[in-house]
Scaffold this active site. Structure first.
Site, PDB file in Angstrom:
ATOM      1  CG  MET A  50      23.369  30.225  -0.992  1.00 59.94           C
ATOM      2  SD  MET A  50      21.953  30.595   0.015  1.00 59.94           S
ATOM      3  CE  MET A  50      21.528  32.241  -0.528  1.00 59.94           C
ATOM      4  N   PRO A 100      33.851  38.404   3.558  1.00 61.42           N
ATOM      5  CG  PRO A 100      35.219  38.795   1.739  1.00 61.42           C
ATOM      6  CD  PRO A 100      34.501  39.502   2.831  1.00 61.42           C
ATOM      7  CG  ASP A 119      25.658  33.023   9.278  1.00 61.12           C
ATOM      8  OD1 ASP A 119      24.803  32.778  10.117  1.00 61.12           O
ATOM      9  OD2 ASP A 119      25.495  33.780   8.294  1.00 61.12           O
ATOM     10  CE  LYS A 135      21.105  30.135   8.833  1.00 58.61           C
ATOM     11  NZ  LYS A 135      20.304  31.180   8.251  1.00 58.61           N
TER      12      LYS A 135
HETATM   13  N1  SAH Z   1      25.481  37.482   3.310  1.00 60.27           N
HETATM   14  C1  SAH Z   1      26.432  36.758   2.496  1.00 60.27           C
HETATM   15  C2  SAH Z   1      25.757  35.711   1.628  1.00 60.27           C
HETATM   16  C3  SAH Z   1      25.089  34.633   2.404  1.00 60.27           C
HETATM   17  S1  SAH Z   1      24.452  33.353   1.383  1.00 60.27           S
HETATM   18  C4  SAH Z   1      27.236  37.756   1.669  1.00 60.27           C
HETATM   19  O1  SAH Z   1      26.901  38.921   1.623  1.00 60.27           O
HETATM   20  O2  SAH Z   1      28.221  37.348   1.063  1.00 60.27           O
HETATM   21  C5  SAH Z   1      25.791  32.223   1.338  1.00 60.27           C
HETATM   22  C6  SAH Z   1      26.433  32.237  -0.022  1.00 60.27           C
HETATM   23  O3  SAH Z   1      27.310  33.341  -0.129  1.00 60.27           O
HETATM   24  C7  SAH Z   1      27.307  31.049  -0.290  1.00 60.27           C
HETATM   25  O4  SAH Z   1      26.566  29.930  -0.707  1.00 60.27           O
HETATM   26  C8  SAH Z   1      28.166  31.554  -1.416  1.00 60.27           C
HETATM   27  O5  SAH Z   1      27.481  31.570  -2.632  1.00 60.27           O
HETATM   28  C9  SAH Z   1      28.356  33.001  -0.995  1.00 60.27           C
HETATM   29  N2  SAH Z   1      29.626  33.229  -0.258  1.00 60.27           N
HETATM   30  C10 SAH Z   1      29.782  33.643   1.006  1.00 60.27           C
HETATM   31  N3  SAH Z   1      31.086  33.776   1.299  1.00 60.27           N
HETATM   32  C11 SAH Z   1      31.775  33.443   0.191  1.00 60.27           C
HETATM   33  C12 SAH Z   1      33.156  33.377  -0.145  1.00 60.27           C
HETATM   34  N4  SAH Z   1      34.105  33.696   0.719  1.00 60.27           N
HETATM   35  N5  SAH Z   1      33.490  33.003  -1.397  1.00 60.27           N
HETATM   36  C13 SAH Z   1      32.559  32.680  -2.309  1.00 60.27           C
HETATM   37  N6  SAH Z   1      31.229  32.718  -2.041  1.00 60.27           N
HETATM   38  C14 SAH Z   1      30.848  33.097  -0.815  1.00 60.27           C
END
Ligand code: SAH
Length: 465
Positions: A383, A225, A248, A270
């Site tokens: 998202m 994260p 990403d 993206k």
């Molecule tokens: N593969 C990623 C998700 C990708 S989709 C995963 O497993 O976390 C992208 C979405 O992930 C963002 O729009 C948000 O909703 C969430 N996201 C990713 N990193 C985040 C973070 N540090 N804090 C909160 N939401 C996060």
């Protein structure tokens, strides 16, 4: 570590040695390997020192050290073999700004001289902080044996050949080439004389060009994260070996910092709605680099298997006949739920959790709203910022309790993490008012644990004032 090893730029700078006996001789033999200007100050200098002075290898001042002798000196050695004289001369040098070493007096020395294996420009320095000179000698002997005597010459010749090797794909292939040169072909060639080295390099390069296999490798890696400490060891190792990192938008700079220094870093970021790089282009980019024989790390936020469009990339990689591996990561939901002190599942509350996306390729994503509207359901919505009003409307329409707790976590696990505790009926306007700019995940059916909620309410109140 009480002494920090560094390599001091000494070419053209002064080194002053006080003393002219055996202790001074031992240091001078080492110092004369450098390009420093050596000045020996000694009443009674050994014949070797006189000879070196006559040969112009050093200058000799045939008297006792005095004030002014160490001005502009980078290093000073007190090698008088007399503790009082050492202390007197060291005090002068210290006052005049030189770094001071007193031979055989670790305690009063500002630096110590390591045991050295010299294959200039390759120099290995071995120090034991004075604790085990025997050990230093043994290690020095082992290193001497391990490094071909010709290594220095080879390193200098190799340097002139560096860009010829650019024809090999960077990374492992080039490293293999240089290691074969330094430890096998180079030492053999030099036995026939220095002139044999360049032809040997050329032959070796030809062989490596012929055997370069075209298929590289792709690691599809979860970057977690955002907090670098939440990377897996496997992810760190992959980053350490990467030739190319394609990442990403959500991957943080602190994590990219951990990539091998020589790696090419490509931002395939993206934005949700309005792609800055089409998925097809990203697939092609991955394949293009791997096909050159490179080790590609495709770095994805969180876990690559969660809303990561992983399968499309795998299909492209498989179609190109390239090997790949998936390295899982910590998904945003896991980090965010830790941030609010809760669990994703809890006995008697929810025995299942759904991971939802707020939108898909067709726009706002549809889900089984009726099932979700039932009491006790918990969902992690990825998202979900732009689709919040839509999700709220659908759930309320299907009979969800307007007071169902909803928590939005922005920038989970990062230093700028924010928690917004609200309810389904208040999700909008809470979200609009908060004006989030980072990635955010929404928990439907989960509130922060009590203490966190209180602190959070305070923060929100402060922000509103
Ligand atoms: N593969 C990623 C998700 C990708 S989709 C995963 O497993 O976390 C992208 C979405 O992930 C963002 O729009 C948000 O909703 C969430 N996201 C990713 N990193 C985040 C973070 N540090 N804090 C909160 N939401 C996060």
């Amino acid at each position: 570590m009480q002494h920090f090893p560094i390599f001091l730029a000494i070419a053209g700078r002064r080194i002053v040695v006080s003393g002219g006996g055996d202790a001074a001789l031992a240091k001078l033999r080492l110092l004369m390997k450098t390009e420093g200007h050596i000045n020996v100050v000694a009443v009674d200098a050994a014949p070797e020192i006189h000879r070196w002075a006559a040969e112009g290898k050093l200058t000799l001042t045939p008297r006792a050290m005095d004030r002014g002798d160490a001005i502009c000196a980078a290093l000073f050695y007190a090698a008088n073999e007399d503790a009082e004289e050492d202390a007197r001369t060291a005090a002068i040098a210290n006052a005049e700004g030189a770094l001071v070493n007193i031979v055989d007096n670790l305690h009063d020395s500002q630096f110590i001289t390591p045991a050295i294996v010299d294959r200039d420009p390759v120099v290995v320095a071995i120090g034991t902080e004075g604790a085990a000179p025997v050990l230093a000698r043994k290690i020095k002997a082992d290193v001497e044996a391990a490094l071909p005597a010709s290594l220095g010459v080879l390193a200098r010749i190799g340097k002139t050949f560096r860009h010829a090797v650019d024809v090999l794909p960077m990374g492992a292939k080039r490293r293999d080439f240089w290691s074969a040169f330094y430890f096998n072909r180079g030492p053999k060639a030099i036995e026939a004389g220095q002139d044999a080295v360049i032809p040997a390099l050329e032959t070796l390069l030809d062989e490596h060009i012929m055997t370069t296999d075209k298929a590289g490798h792709v690691d599809l890696v979860g970057a977690g994260p955002g907090d670098p400490e939440l990377l897996t060891l496997k992810a760190r190792n992959a980053l350490d070996k990467a030739d190319v990192v394609i990442h990403d938008r959500l991957v943080t700079p602190e994590i990219l910092e951990l990539a091998r220094r020589e790696a090419t870093i490509i931002d395939a970021g993206k934005e949700g709605f309005g792609a800055s790089m089409a998925q097809g282009d990203i697939d092609a980019l991955i394949v293009e680099h791997a096909a050159k024989g490179l080790h590609v790390v495709r770095l994805k936020a969180g876990d690559p298997t969660v809303f990561g469009r992983l399968d499309e990339e795998i299909e492209a990689i498989e179609a190109a006949g390239i090997s790949y591996r998936i390295v899982p990561g910590i998904t945003a939901a896991s980090a965010a739920v830790a941030g609010i002190g809760q669990s994703l599942t809890k006995r008697g509350r929810n025995s299942a959790i759904r991971f939802l996306t707020g939108h898909d390729t067709k726009g706002f994503a549809d889900h089984d709203w009726r099932a979700l509207a039932a009491a006790g359901e918990v969902a992690a919505i990825y998202m979900g910022k732009k689709s919040a009003r839509f999700i709220q409307g659908r759930l309320l329409m299907h009979g969800a309790n307007p007071d169902t707790p909803v928590t939005v976590i922005e920038n989970a696990s990062r230093t700028d993490q924010r928690i917004l505790a609200t309810t389904l009926s208040q999700l909008e306007p809470t979200l609009t008012n908060a004006n989030l700019s980072g990635p955010a995940i929404t928990f439907y059916g989960l509130a922060p644990r009590h203490a966190l909620a209180a602190a959070n309410t305070l923060l929100l109140k402060e922000a509103a004032q």
